[in-house]
Design an enzyme around this catalytic site. Structure first.
Site, PDB file in Angstrom:
ATOM      1  NE  ARG A 138      -8.961   0.028   1.199  1.00 56.18           N
ATOM      2  CZ  ARG A 138      -9.847  -0.597   0.447  1.00 56.18           C
ATOM      3  NH1 ARG A 138     -10.687  -1.462   0.982  1.00 56.18           N
ATOM      4  NH2 ARG A 138      -9.904  -0.356  -0.841  1.00 56.18           N
ATOM      5  NE  ARG A 147      -8.853  -4.479  -3.231  1.00 54.16           N
ATOM      6  CZ  ARG A 147      -8.598  -3.244  -3.635  1.00 54.16           C
ATOM      7  NH1 ARG A 147      -8.930  -2.881  -4.867  1.00 54.16           N
ATOM      8  NH2 ARG A 147      -8.038  -2.371  -2.846  1.00 54.16           N
ATOM      9  NE  ARG A 164      -4.493   5.010  -0.866  1.00 54.88           N
ATOM     10  CZ  ARG A 164      -4.756   4.170  -1.817  1.00 54.88           C
ATOM     11  NH1 ARG A 164      -4.380   4.374  -3.004  1.00 54.88           N
ATOM     12  NH2 ARG A 164      -5.419   3.071  -1.589  1.00 54.88           N
ATOM     13  NE  ARG A 211     -13.188  -3.396  -4.517  1.00 54.27           N
ATOM     14  CZ  ARG A 211     -12.423  -2.312  -4.534  1.00 54.27           C
ATOM     15  NH1 ARG A 211     -12.475  -1.477  -5.558  1.00 54.27           N
ATOM     16  NH2 ARG A 211     -11.637  -2.040  -3.515  1.00 54.27           N
ATOM     17  CE  LYS A 239      -8.768   6.233  -6.313  1.00 53.17           C
ATOM     18  NZ  LYS A 239      -9.676   5.701  -5.290  1.00 53.17           N
TER      19      LYS A 239
HETATM   20  P1  AMP Z   1      -6.179   0.546  -3.778  1.00 53.21           P
HETATM   21  O1  AMP Z   1      -6.257  -0.587  -4.741  1.00 53.21           O
HETATM   22  O2  AMP Z   1      -5.799   1.846  -4.437  1.00 53.21           O
HETATM   23  O3  AMP Z   1      -7.408   0.667  -2.913  1.00 53.21           O
HETATM   24  O4  AMP Z   1      -4.940   0.236  -2.779  1.00 53.21           O
HETATM   25  C1  AMP Z   1      -4.946  -0.921  -1.962  1.00 53.21           C
HETATM   26  C2  AMP Z   1      -3.863  -0.823  -0.906  1.00 53.21           C
HETATM   27  O5  AMP Z   1      -2.567  -0.704  -1.518  1.00 53.21           O
HETATM   28  C3  AMP Z   1      -3.949   0.394   0.028  1.00 53.21           C
HETATM   29  O6  AMP Z   1      -4.863   0.194   1.088  1.00 53.21           O
HETATM   30  C4  AMP Z   1      -2.501   0.494   0.504  1.00 53.21           C
HETATM   31  O7  AMP Z   1      -2.176  -0.523   1.450  1.00 53.21           O
HETATM   32  C5  AMP Z   1      -1.737   0.174  -0.766  1.00 53.21           C
HETATM   33  N1  AMP Z   1      -1.537   1.400  -1.587  1.00 53.21           N
HETATM   34  C6  AMP Z   1      -2.063   1.656  -2.820  1.00 53.21           C
HETATM   35  N2  AMP Z   1      -1.670   2.854  -3.275  1.00 53.21           N
HETATM   36  C7  AMP Z   1      -0.876   3.388  -2.301  1.00 53.21           C
HETATM   37  C8  AMP Z   1      -0.170   4.622  -2.159  1.00 53.21           C
HETATM   38  N3  AMP Z   1      -0.214   5.572  -3.119  1.00 53.21           N
HETATM   39  N4  AMP Z   1       0.530   4.820  -1.027  1.00 53.21           N
HETATM   40  C9  AMP Z   1       0.593   3.893  -0.066  1.00 53.21           C
HETATM   41  N5  AMP Z   1      -0.058   2.725  -0.103  1.00 53.21           N
HETATM   42  C10 AMP Z   1      -0.790   2.456  -1.220  1.00 53.21           C
END
Ligand code: AMP
Length: 220
Positions: free
Chosen positions: A173, A162, A90, A129, A13
């Site tokens: 996740r 990360r 989400r 990654r 994404k």
């Molecule tokens: P991502 O980079 O999208 O994989 O997000 C990394 C982390 O950020 C997630 O595992 C959550 O802890 C937090 N996060 C990102 N987007 C959201 C969201 N829309 N709602 C809640 N937590 C989020």
């Protein structure tokens, strides 16, 4: 035009949002990126989201929605034609909150694109990654290694894993995705805005299909 990219972690994404945004004058609203920069800056927001982030848990909806709403205000200013959302919404509460926030600005969700990638491919992509600690450029130990080990090709910064790309957090996740995010597909499907794209292909092929999907009406 407002576009949601939906897909599990590692489905591409972020990569696709970065490619699409400049072509259509969209701002990218990636809540994960917004939280990472808040944590890096040491702000109060950053400190309040860190414990959720590191565990691979969702940040509370009210915090997430307020971060997004702030960014929506730039739509319509300085030639910004809309937004592409990566990693948001989400869950159903966030989707309903987004509808409300868009409607109050006379906007709506125009396209929802699901990137479909098998789970074993996702785990492989996420565990290899690496990201630049300075500029955020993304690499993969096997599929897209940097020219020199652990050093960013773009800025020379150190590459790190990360905090939420560890095996435990990855599993958490992906489970959260299937429990809370995948049901969003049923939320958007009746509106005729949802399209699926096979994300298990080279970046350029996915990009080509994605562009075609948002140029043609979703329910044509
Ligand atoms: P991502 O980079 O999208 O994989 O997000 C990394 C982390 O950020 C997630 O595992 C959550 O802890 C937090 N996060 C990102 N987007 C959201 C969201 N829309 N709602 C809640 N937590 C989020």
């Amino acid at each position: 035009m407002n576009i949601l990219l939906i897909g599990p972690q590692g489905s591409g994404k972020g990569t696709q949002a970065d490619l699409l945004a400049p072509k259509f004058n969209l701002i990218k609203i990636a809540t994960g990126d917004l939280f990472r920069s808040a944590m890096a800056s040491g702000s109060q927001l950053g400190e309040s989201v860190r414990r959720y982030y590191d565990q691979g848990e969702l940040v509370p909806d009210d915090v997430t929605l307020s971060v997004v709403a702030e960014r929506l205000d730039s739509i319509g200013e300085d030639g910004v034609a809309g937004a592409i959302f990566d990693g948001f919404p989400r869950n159903l509460a966030q989707a309903a909150g987004l509808d409300e926030a868009l409607a109050s600005r006379t906007l709506r969700v125009d396209h929802v694109i699901e990137l479909v990638v098998p789970e074993d491919v996702l785990v492989n992509r996420l565990s290899g990654r690496r990201v630049c600690s300075k500029c955020g450029a993304v690499y993969h130990t096997e599929f897209q290694p940097p020219r020199s080990e652990n050093v960013c090709d773009v800025c020379g910064g150190e590459l790190i894993q990360r905090a939420d790309d560890t095996p435990d957090a990855i599993q958490r996740r992906l489970k959260l995705y299937s429990e809370q995010t995948a049901p969003l597909l049923d939320y958007y499907r009746p509106r005729g805005v949802l399209q699926q794209i096979d994300g298990n292909r080279p970046i350029e092929e996915v990009q080509r299909d994605l562009e075609a999907a948002v140029v043609e009406p979703a329910n044509a």
